[in-house]
Design an enzyme around this catalytic site. Structure first.
Site, PDB file in Angstrom:
ATOM      1  N   ASP A  90     -35.645 -30.394   4.779  1.00  0.00           N
ATOM      2  CA  ASP A  90     -36.532 -30.813   5.755  1.00  0.00           C
ATOM      3  C   ASP A  90     -36.426 -29.609   7.072  1.00  0.00           C
ATOM      4  O   ASP A  90     -35.275 -29.845   7.170  1.00  0.00           O
ATOM      5  CB  ASP A  90     -36.656 -31.823   5.665  1.00  0.00           C
ATOM      6  CG  ASP A  90     -37.426 -32.930   5.321  1.00  0.00           C
ATOM      7  OD1 ASP A  90     -36.712 -32.594   3.743  1.00  0.00           O
ATOM      8  OD2 ASP A  90     -37.797 -34.435   5.041  1.00  0.00           O
ATOM      9  N   HIS A 147     -29.982 -29.968  -0.053  1.00  0.00           N
ATOM     10  CA  HIS A 147     -30.283 -30.034  -1.605  1.00  0.00           C
ATOM     11  C   HIS A 147     -29.861 -28.698  -2.048  1.00  0.00           C
ATOM     12  O   HIS A 147     -29.709 -27.762  -1.367  1.00  0.00           O
ATOM     13  CB  HIS A 147     -31.323 -31.155  -2.086  1.00  0.00           C
ATOM     14  CG  HIS A 147     -31.668 -31.923  -1.377  1.00  0.00           C
ATOM     15  ND1 HIS A 147     -31.290 -33.259  -2.330  1.00  0.00           N
ATOM     16  CD2 HIS A 147     -30.460 -32.763  -0.379  1.00  0.00           C
ATOM     17  CE1 HIS A 147     -31.201 -33.979  -2.617  1.00  0.00           C
ATOM     18  NE2 HIS A 147     -31.584 -33.936  -0.852  1.00  0.00           N
ATOM     19  N   SER A 254     -28.652 -30.235  12.658  1.00  0.00           N
ATOM     20  CA  SER A 254     -28.491 -28.345  12.650  1.00  0.00           C
ATOM     21  C   SER A 254     -29.147 -27.038  11.484  1.00  0.00           C
ATOM     22  O   SER A 254     -30.631 -27.797  11.405  1.00  0.00           O
ATOM     23  CB  SER A 254     -26.972 -28.320  12.566  1.00  0.00           C
ATOM     24  OG  SER A 254     -26.370 -26.917  12.751  1.00  0.00           O
TER      25      SER A 254
END
Length: 298
Positions: A90, A147, A254
């Site tokens: 995201d 992921h 980050s």
């Protein structure tokens, strides 16, 4: 004027001390203080708790527990077709596109080399000359687990110590070589689309960078580059992850950078700088190439 002050402050602040203190506090159960910090943060950044496995803020005993919260199983569907790659996180697209010779575009007026990003690994960098890159910025309000875009066998991991500048858009526009000078973790995978690198970039107040196979990689911050090489599939210690599986996380926000070899993928045409990404949505599709006058899927 305010932006210039913010950038100047980035150079002046004792970033490592601030980061270590933030990491220490975030890992502690300070009861009232912890709950106050979590509620204030969730309100300030409009964190969507409806998609979290634990939607009640009081269920989190440390700030870190809240920050790396798990999502409900159906919250992030993964693109299913074999030729589709999934968004790793995201966030928002910072920049993306072709690697021009060995130059990666950071922001207007700023580029950096693949070799610098990969800590001088020139043979590895050569594989990505003329390839594709995408930089994804994770804001404080985002889900902070990272992921896999596709199936991948881990070949090596390189921890690179460095600065801890903020990685928000303002800093990216004003600090030269930002991503090649900040602390980062370089993960090299063999995938169905050739070699892929997924880089987790550290920043101010990022308490730690972790992977699912090694845990926290920057607990000591000794200032030394570290490298791990991993065995082939079906060997003891091999690390193989499927598309959509978690591979790592940040404790505070980050950036993730992905590198692909030339002529391997075509990015989703909707992706432009500023585009809001959701883990599992379409990142790219594989490129069909001609070999010996036959069209084959890479």
């Amino acid at each position: 004027m305010l932006d210039k002050f913010k950038i100047r402050l980035q150079y002046m602040l004792p970033k490592q001390c601030l980061t270590e203190f933030a990491g220490w506090f975030a890992s502690r159960n300070a009861r009232f203080m912890t709950q106050w910090a979590i509620k204030l943060f969730a309100k300030a950044y409009k964190v969507n708790m409806n998609e979290a496995q634990k939607s009640d803020l009081t269920a989190y005993t440390t700030f870190n527990d809240f920050f790396i919260r798990l999502l409900k199983e159906d919250a992030r569907p993964i693109v299913e077709k074999d030729n589709q790659l999934a968004q790793p996180a995201d966030g928002a697209v910072s920049q993306l596109g072709s690697i021009n010779d060995d130059q990666i575009f950071q922001a207007k007026g700023h580029s950096y080399t693949v070799e610098a990003l990969l800590a001088g690994q020139y043979q590895l960098a050569e594989r990505f000359r003329g390839g594709e890159f995408i930089t994804t910025y994770l804001s404080p309000s985002d889900y902070h687990r990272v992921h896999m875009p596709c199936d991948g066998l881990l070949k090596e991991m390189i921890y690179v110590p460095g600065d801890l500048f903020s990685v928000n858009p303002l800093t990216a526009q004003n600090v030269p070589n930002l991503f090649a000078r900040n602390e980062r973790l370089i993960c090299v995978f063999e995938t169905p689309v050739g070699l892929m690198v997924q880089i987790l970039v550290g920043a101010t107040i990022v308490g730690s960078i972790e992977t699912v196979w090694s845990g926290c990689v920057n607990t000591s911050r000794e200032g030394v580059i570290k490298r791990w090489v991993y065995p082939e599939l079906d060997s003891e210690g091999a690390v193989f992850l499927k598309k959509g599986e978690e591979m790592g996380l940040f404790k505070l926000g980050s950036t993730v950078i992905n590198l692909f070899e030339p002529n391997k993928v075509t990015f989703n045409s909707s992706l432009i700088p500023g585009y809001a990404t959701r883990m599992g949505e379409l990142l790219a599709e594989t490129v069909s190439v001609e070999t010996h006058n036959e069209s084959v899927d890479v």
